[in-house]
Design an enzyme around this catalytic site. Structure first.
Site, short mmCIF file in Angstrom:
data_model
loop_
_atom_site.label_atom_id
_atom_site.label_comp_id
_atom_site.label_asym_id
_atom_site.label_seq_id
_atom_site.Cartn_x
_atom_site.Cartn_y
_atom_site.Cartn_z
N HIS A 162 -5.91 -4.73 -6.28
CA HIS A 162 -4.70 -3.93 -6.06
C HIS A 162 -4.44 -2.83 -7.09
O HIS A 162 -3.29 -2.41 -7.28
CB HIS A 162 -3.47 -4.85 -6.02
CG HIS A 162 -3.33 -5.67 -4.75
ND1 HIS A 162 -4.39 -6.01 -3.95
CD2 HIS A 162 -2.24 -6.20 -4.15
CE1 HIS A 162 -3.94 -6.74 -2.93
NE2 HIS A 162 -2.66 -6.85 -3.02
N GLU A 210 -0.98 -13.85 5.92
CA GLU A 210 0.19 -12.97 6.13
C GLU A 210 -0.13 -11.94 7.20
O GLU A 210 0.11 -10.75 7.05
CB GLU A 210 0.55 -12.24 4.83
CG GLU A 210 0.60 -13.14 3.60
CD GLU A 210 1.06 -12.44 2.34
OE1 GLU A 210 0.37 -11.51 1.91
OE2 GLU A 210 2.11 -12.82 1.82
N CYS A 268 7.24 -9.03 -3.67
CA CYS A 268 7.07 -7.72 -3.02
C CYS A 268 8.29 -7.30 -2.21
O CYS A 268 8.63 -6.12 -2.13
CB CYS A 268 5.84 -7.75 -2.13
SG CYS A 268 5.77 -9.17 -1.04
N CYS A 269 8.98 -8.27 -1.58
CA CYS A 269 10.01 -7.90 -0.59
C CYS A 269 11.32 -7.39 -1.20
O CYS A 269 11.85 -6.38 -0.70
CB CYS A 269 10.30 -9.07 0.34
SG CYS A 269 8.86 -9.66 1.26
O1 FUB Z 1 -0.27 -8.04 -1.85
C1 FUB Z 1 0.83 -7.21 -2.17
C2 FUB Z 1 2.01 -7.61 -1.34
O2 FUB Z 1 2.34 -8.95 -1.58
C3 FUB Z 1 1.77 -7.54 0.15
O3 FUB Z 1 2.12 -6.32 0.70
C4 FUB Z 1 2.58 -8.67 0.65
O4 FUB Z 1 2.24 -9.07 1.95
C5 FUB Z 1 2.35 -9.71 -0.40
O5 FUB Z 1 1.09 -10.28 -0.25
ZN ZN Z 2 6.91 -8.64 0.91
#
Ligand code: FUB
Ligand code: ZN
Length: 631
Positions: free
Chosen positions: A136, A312, A408-409
């Site tokens: 990432h 996911e 993340c959310c």
């Molecule tokens: O992997 C980065 C973020 O965290 C993703 O967008 C989400 O689904 C969670 O896995």
């Molecule tokens: Zn998220």
């Protein structure tokens, strides 16, 4: 490009949306700051300390270890982005000072060559760029870019912008000049680079975004080769699962929405944005196919996507379970992004409809009314003792946790809400577009301005007062079966194209839109095997759900009468305003004692009450159900 976005500062929200932008500014952002700083009483996140430790390493000082997910830096990027949008709406000195403090830490954590990622700087320097599949780096870079752009636009301060420009040029040198192979495991930087390009005018950023989009899936073996050439892994991801990483085909040939849902919609967002920017129809054609795949086969009624916990990800077509739904908040946010970029290619009601569906249902469901607890997964059915407890339902919590190890959310929701203006409105030479019914004042750069008064999403009337001369293009949602448009109090029949009413307006004109918000029962396709015999209640854009607290503690034993009238009534839920609940006739199925019984259940008539889905789980642990049995 069908139209341009408005600047965030061009829209000053009122009403329902203001209650959310203020929740973000006053509660969510300060709370998330405290979490990032590891303040006492908060769950540890390590976001600040990672930047501090990376800076120490760069200075040759003794440093603490990296903490958290490999993409922990992205929380900072999203939070700064949310602050930027929030400051564009109203100034907040404390928030700005906090952000400047964080930006200083980020700048200190950047290496001389422009490299910036604390996971690799603190202790894994030799591993940089060796694991695009999982690590990432490009995702984190993308979020810092988006944060820098938003903060610069709001404040004019360019410290973080200079940092991300240096970082993006470093990445450009790596992937374009030095021709390093590969593309992001988690798409994000592609869409971010387009923003950076628009702000800086630097063509390299457009080129790099296009490069990552073009090479994706062209070499299907890339991740496999990458894995073979490294001796480390973050999560042990399967490098050969090309569908999971949307690398099974070049993007222009992709047809089905597959794999990790957030990654997918971030990728599609970038593709749609690039096609709007450059007029590349081959990309837009692919986006239209992928859009159809989602909307026709993989979309929850709540606007959620990515139905399974495993990976996911998107599941098979029509596999949309309610009680084990993943439906990640970030995925619904990504769907809003995708819809908004599709609108930039072509103004079509369906794009606005889905954007609205995702926002008012799953995105808002992600946030507790306190602004201090958040859903990651958003199920359509909850069972105390099972939801959040068993292996199959572990991800679907019965109430919102205060934080998540993978966070993340929460900041994603914050940045989306505080930038709602760019989803609600758009403009071109002589037209202003109203995609969402968003109360407040808007000043378009084409000289038109408008004020919008509405109690949407609870009320169906929307009043616009126009300043200037031009065309008002207003979406007519698919659910409004009888829509009336008035101009200066007289009904008119404007031209309707692709789900939008185009109304010629002059200075001081008053336009009133009366939508049809009659509550309705929505029936699922027979292809949705698990929903056979069920129906969901909707009113306008809102999906409703039944919660135990409004129904004598139980809803899973209830069913609704499909011929009943449905009445809306004012209803107070603490911390929410203007809520309407719906009353419908139904029945309770009272069963005999024992796990199984020969005794036929007693059927007792009952009045059942439903509240907007996004408000569920704000009053303790409850049974909850969206899709009800219907008799
Ligand atoms: O992997 C980065 C973020 O965290 C993703 O967008 C989400 O689904 C969670 O896995
Ligand atoms: Zn998220």
């Amino acid at each position: 490009m069908a139209y341009s976005e408005i600047k965030i500062s061009a829209y000053k929200p009122e009403g329902f949306l203001k209650s959310y932008t203020e929740l973000v500014r006053k509660k969510m952002l300060p709370y998330q700051y405290r979490v990032m700083k590891d303040d006492e009483g908060c769950e540890k996140s390590g976001v600040f300390s990672n930047f501090i430790n990376a800076a120490k390493v760069l200075k040759g000082e003794k440093a603490g270890p990296f903490y958290g997910m490999v993409f922990q830096d992205s929380d900072a990027g999203k939070w700064i982005e949310a602050v930027g949008y929030s400051l564009a709406l109203s100034s907040d000195k404390q928030l700005e000072d906090k952000t400047d403090e964080l930006i200083d830490l980020i700048a200190n954590a950047q290496d001389k060559d422009g490299y910036l990622d604390t996971y690799f700087t603190i202790s894994n320097k030799e591993k940089r760029w060796t694991n695009l599949l999982e690590a990432h780096e490009l995702y984190c870079a993308g979020h810092l870019i988006e944060g820098a752009c938003a903060y610069y636009e709001a404040t004019g301060k360019d410290k973080l912008l200079s940092v991300v420009v240096k970082n993006a040029l470093h990445i450009y040198d790596k992937f374009i000049t030095e021709k390093k192979e590969g593309y992001p495991g988690h798409p994000e930087i592609e869409l971010a680079l387009l923003k950076l390009y628009r702000i800086t005018g630097e063509e390299k950023f457009l080129e790099l975004s296009k490069h990552f989009i073009d090479v994706r899936g062209a070499d299907r073996e890339y991740y496999k080769k990458e894995k073979e050439s490294r001796n480390w892994s973050v999560w042990g991801n399967n490098a050969e699962d090309n569908y999971y990483q949307q690398s099974h085909a070049p993007v222009r040939e992709q047809t089905d929405a597959v794999g990790h849902a957030v990654r997918a919609v971030y990728l599609y967002t970038a593709m749609a944005d690039l096609s709007a920017e450059t007029g590349d129809n081959s990309l837009y054609d692919a986006c239209k196919r992928l859009w159809r795949s989602i909307v026709d086969k993989k979309l929850y009624i709540t606007g959620g996507i990515g139905s399974v916990f495993q990976g996911e990800s998107f599941s098979a077509d029509y596999h949309l379970p309610s009680d084990t739904a993943y439906s990640e908040t970030c995925a619904a946010i990504g769907l809003m992004f995708f819809a908004q970029r599709m609108l930039k290619n072509e103004v079509k009601g369906e794009y606005g409809d889905v954007m609205e569906q995702a926002f008012y249902n799953t995105v808002l469901s992600g946030i507790e009314l306190t602004g201090k607890a958040f859903y990651y997964a958003n199920p359509l059915e909850a069972v105390p003792g099972i939801s959040g407890c068993t292996a199959t339902h572990w991800h679907d919590k019965i109430t919102r946790p205060g934080w998540h190890a993978c966070a993340c959310c929460p900041p994603n929701a914050a940045r989306t809400i505080s930038s709602i203006g760019k989803y609600a409105y758009g403009e071109n030479n002589d037209t202003v577009f109203c995609h969402l019914y968003a109360a407040g004042e808007v000043n378009f750069s084409n000289g038109i301005s408008l004020s919008c008064k509405t109690e949407y999403p609870y009320s169906a009337d929307v009043d616009y007062k126009i300043k200037g001369n031009g065309i008002l293009a207003v979406r007519i949602p698919h659910w409004s079966k009888n829509t009336t448009v008035y101009k200066n109090n007289s009904p008119i029949s404007p031209e309707i194209k692709e789900g939008y009413a185009y109304i010629k307006a002059s200075d001081n004109d008053e336009i009133r839109l009366c939508l049809d918000m009659t509550p309705r029962i929505v029936y699922p396709s027979e292809k949705l095997y698990n929903l056979s015999g069920k129906g969901a209640i909707c009113k306008g854009p809102l999906v409703y759900c039944f919660e135990g607290v409004d129904n004598n503690g139980k809803v899973l034993n209830a069913f609704i009468d499909g011929n009943s009238s449905i009445e809306a009534e004012d209803f107070d839920i603490p911390l929410s305003t203007g809520t309407k609940r719906l009353k419908i006739k139904g029945y309770i199925r009272k069963t005999a004692e024992g796990l199984y019984s020969d005794k036929k259940p007693e059927i007792i008539p009952a009045e059942l009450y439903a509240i907007p889905y996004f408000l569920w789980a704000n009053r303790g642990e409850n049974q909850m159900r969206v899709w009800m049995d219907i008799r």
